[in-house]
Every structure is written in C-alpha cells, then in structure tokens.
Design an enzyme around this catalytic site. Sequence first.
Site, PDB file in Angstrom:
ATOM      1  CD  GLU A   1      -2.917   0.726   2.457  1.00 33.76           C
ATOM      2  OE1 GLU A   1      -3.531   1.736   2.777  1.00 33.76           O
ATOM      3  OE2 GLU A   1      -2.941  -0.334   3.109  1.00 33.76           O
TER       4      GLU A   1
ATOM      5  NE  ARG B   1       3.453  -8.792  10.900  1.00 32.82           N
ATOM      6  CZ  ARG B   1       2.758  -8.122   9.957  1.00 32.82           C
ATOM      7  NH1 ARG B   1       1.788  -8.719   9.309  1.00 32.82           N
ATOM      8  NH2 ARG B   1       3.019  -6.878   9.698  1.00 32.82           N
TER       9      ARG B   1
ATOM     10  CE  LYS C   1       2.711   0.825   6.270  1.00 32.41           C
ATOM     11  NZ  LYS C   1       1.861   0.423   5.156  1.00 32.41           N
TER      12      LYS C   1
END
Length: 597
Positions: free
Chosen positions: A37, A268, A278
């Site tokens: 993204e 992950r 983030k």
Amino acid sequence: MTDKTAAPAPHFLRTVMAEDLRSGKYGGRVVTRFPPEPNGYLHYGHAKSIIINFGLAAENSGRCHLRFDDTNPLKEDVEFEDSICEAVRWLGYDWNEHRYHASDYYDDLYRFAEWFIEQGLAYVDSQSAEEMRATRGTLTEPGRESPDRNRPPAESLALFRRMKAGEFPDGQYVLRLKIDMASPNLNMRDPAIYRIRHASHHRTGDQWCVYPLYDYTHCISDALERITHSICTLEFQDHRPLYDWVIEKLADGGMLERPLPRQYEFARLNLTYVVLSKRKLIELVSKGHVEGWDDPRMPTLVGARRRGFTPDGFRLLIERTGVSKNDTWLDMGLLENAMRDDLNEIAERRVAVLDPLKLIIDNYPEGQSEDCFAPNHPKKPELGKRALPFSRELWIERDDFMETPPKGYFRLSPGKEVRLRYGYIVQCTGVDKDASGHIVAVHARYDPDTKSGTPGAETRKVKGNIHWLSAAHAKTAEIRLYDRLFSVPFPGARNPLGDTGNTTDNATIKTVSADADGNVAEAVSEERNYLDDLNPSSKKTITGYIEPALAQAAPETRFQFERQGYFVADLTDHTKETPVFNRTVTLKDSWSAGNRD
Ligand code: ATP
Ligand code: MG
C-alpha cells in the site's frame, strides 16, 4: 562463513510451486506479486515479502508483479510509490513492465460489483458502520441479517449507481456481498465491498466517489493479472475463504479466467529490539526520536541502506530462518549475523583509529616515512594490497595500551612488545602524562628487522597485534557509531525482556502474542510505552582517524575497519573533504548473553 552458494532449503512454498509445476496446474507459469500500500516507507518485514515473492518467481523462471494496493484515497501518495520502487530495486529485483495499481482495475471492479448485485449476491445496505459492527455477531454467536439484505437487486443496482454518481454523502450506504451471516468465519458475514468516499485519489483524481475494499479488490486484482501464487502474511488466513468465494463466483459467471490464483500465508517477520508497526515508525520520525525515515537506526529499507546493510544479507537471513506458518520472533542478532557474514565476504579491509592515543617510535628517524603493505581482503589475494604509510608518530587505539595491565592482556604496556600489524614489532619504553596524570603519548622502540613481509620478519613471535595509522598521513573523519534503537527485545511489552530474559545470538524467540502489525505492547499490555525502551546510546558521533585512501571512497562503499566492525561511507553526508562513516555492525555480537559490558 556464508552459505550463499548452498542449495535453497525446502519450505512449504517451494514445495507447493514444485508440485504445481509438476502437475501443470498453471501450464508451467509461476506469477507472484508484491502488493504494497503506498502509504509509507518499506521496512525490514517488507524485505521478507519482497525476497519471497520475487525470489520464488526467479527460482521458477516466473515473474513477480509490483502492484500498488491503492484503494484508500485518504492515505496514499506518489512520493511513497517512488520510494517503494527504489527499495525493491535496491534489493536487486525488477518487475520489468509489470507495474500495476489496484486502481487500474476500478472499472472492472465496479462492473463485477454490478454483476454481483444482478445475481442477487450483493446488496446495498443503509446500516451505519456501528450498526454493521453491532450486528456482525461474535466467534460464538451468529450475526444478524440487515433489514436491507433482501432488497430487490434492481433497487440495489439503482442505489449503487446513485452512490457512484455522487448523490450520497460518505457513509450513507455500503455495498455488501450476500454470503452467510451465520458463517463461523466472520469475514464471510456479508462483508462490505464498496463504500462512499468523497476524496481525491492520487491517480484517479475525482473520477470516483465509491471505492472498493481490500478483500474484494485484492483477489480480483490477482485473478486479472493471472497471478498463480498469491503469498501473504498469516493474518489473511481467515480471509482466504472470502478470497476464493469472490473469484470462484466470478469465474463461474465467466467474468474471470481459470485456473484461479491461490492464496498462501506465511509468518511475518518480527524482530526483537525494533518496532515494525507503521504507526510507531511514523511516531519515531515525527517526534524526532530519529533523524528521519532514512536514519540508519530505523528498520526501514532506506535506513538499512544508509546503515550499510546489504540486500544479500537480507536474503541470507530469510534463507537461514526459512518460511514457516508459525509466528515467531527473530533475534536481532540473527539479522546482524547475516549482515556480518555477507560483509565479511564482500567488504575490503581498512584501518581506522576511533579513540586515538599517540605512539612515538623514538628510534625511528624524524621526517622519514615508508610504506607498509596491507591486504585488501585476507581471503581474496586477487583484491591486492594497498600501501599504509609508516612514520615516527602513530595513532593507536587508547584501549590497546594499559599502564598496569591485568593478567592476560597482550597488547601494549610498559616493557612489553606487540606487532604493529603489517609493520614492525615495537617495545613500549614509557609514557608521557599531562599535569593531571592523563596519558597523552606512549613511547616505543621498533626493531628494524621485523617488518612484515620481509625475510625473517615473522620468526619472532609476539602475542599482541594492534592496528595503527601514521599521524602525519591519517585523515580525520566523522564516525557515527550506531547501535540498536531499543535496549530491550520487546519494546513496550509488559515483560520487555521476553520469556527468557536474555537472548543468545542464534536463538529464535518463541511467540509473544502480538497484533497483526507485530505490536507486542498492544497485545500484551497497554501499561508501558515502547518509547521508554529507546536505547539512549543508539548513536554516538566521534571524530576518528582513517587511512588516507578511505577519504576517497565513494558514498555507500562498505568496509571492514579492522578489529572494529563494518562501516559504510554515508550515502548522504560523506564527501572527500569531510568523510563520514556509519558503523553498520560491530565485528562480534555485544548484545548476546554475557557479552555486554
Ligand atoms: P498496512 O497494511 O498497515 O498499511 P503493511 O505493513 O501490511 O501495512 P503493506 O504495504 O500492506 O504494509 O504490505 C505489503 C506486503 O508486505 C503485504 O503483502 C504484507 O503482507 C507484507 N508485509 C508487511 N509486513 C510484513 C512483515 N513484517 N513480514 C513479512 N511481510 C510483511
Ligand atoms: Mg497491509
């Protein structure tokens, strides 16, 4: 020791691809995608996803698409797209002409949405977001059907078209798939697939005021691009039934081609001593705890690059730690070791004195100098040697001298001998002190018959072997000594030291529960602020001495400073006139149990 040439270790994704190639399921094609993204800078975790997606495609003579997942007009920007492209290229990968955007598919996505409505498989719902949440049910209770669920398709279609035409404010309606409000999988309980957002999109401008949601967009984008293996992180496992439902229906309706892509989930990357969320990375930058997104302490890929980390080091880490389906925490030491092992192979050796003390060779003629020769790489003679000028006054490291040494100290002390590496054996004859008793210089005599590389020089053995620079020839440099950004393995967690209290360099730390972003603090406890765990000495700036040739190094050239660690000429600030070197990593792990002083 590096295992760059070792055969790739098997893991479930390699197995799946090999099987699909064998069975001919996709006609021999392997097509993966990396779908960021464009709402921030990539971090170490993304490197894992990039390496897996691009790496597996390359291993199987396939290709990997770079797809910007730009379905949220409020958070995205072209600035981020550029930095993402640069990071992927820096890691050594190329998407060639296969650079796409989810927004490329807005027309198709819209058309398919109308099709779902016409089929009676989607409806326009007027419930508010809160109402939808309240009627969604829980893991143990089914959801409640919306009063709009049985709205006739023609009415939903008319409303959906009016949503698109901009007749309604944000939030007035959503388009939902009609699946099963009693499904044990919450994602299947009539998920919303379109919402109204009167916002300008960085690529499509004001063309749209309805935007598709992630789950709907992602699987269709994959299918349109004829992706074969859609690899994502574990938190999407529960979304897989929805992924399959959407594209199966469209394929049944002749809207998509088979064979359809299949989604696979892997664990992950979570690392100790950093945060990868983030929100936290943004906070570190915006609150000034670091000097920007490319601060060498930041776990971003722009930061990694300035730190001197290598793409091959990241690949080595991923290869060594494998691809699994269990969420684990990797010790930062594993990343650092991978970097050390790669740098050990590729970095030329140089000499720098970081904490200088003057050494005066009293029997060496004043004004004279000569060259000593040092190999550029101990294991690669083909890289040659370079001249290191030797003269009467040298710089040595302050901690390579002790006036009253403890037992077992083999470096320089009064009366003792050491070898000045690539030079002569010297014997310490005394020290100069200032008025306060501080040592300002050490005196020694050299033995002219012991010059390294000359016949017989090595017959006299001494235990100590220290590095040095000629004071008249050395250049000064700004040296930035970077260390871990946080001083505990799990910043902000109630037990920030984790289960074991300390970590050893090859440990894989077992799971401490966390949310999908790898936030330990949120998952374990809200009581502590991860910022309280910042390492106060994560950056120290000093002025040191470097060999003359080092000042000429191009920015981003990586070196081993002998006996000190790996350093890189700073990408941004290093010039020939004002050299700046960043410490990438020390030679040995100083963080694992027992090593820290
Ligand atoms: P967000 O979705 O909150 O904006 P994100 O970290 O998931 O943030 P994306 O841009 O969506 O960022 O991620 C792109 C790809 O990278 C996704 O496929 C995602 O699964 C993968 N990815 C993100 N973080 C990690 C991680 N820590 N380890 C491995 N892959 C990751
Ligand atoms: Mg994401």
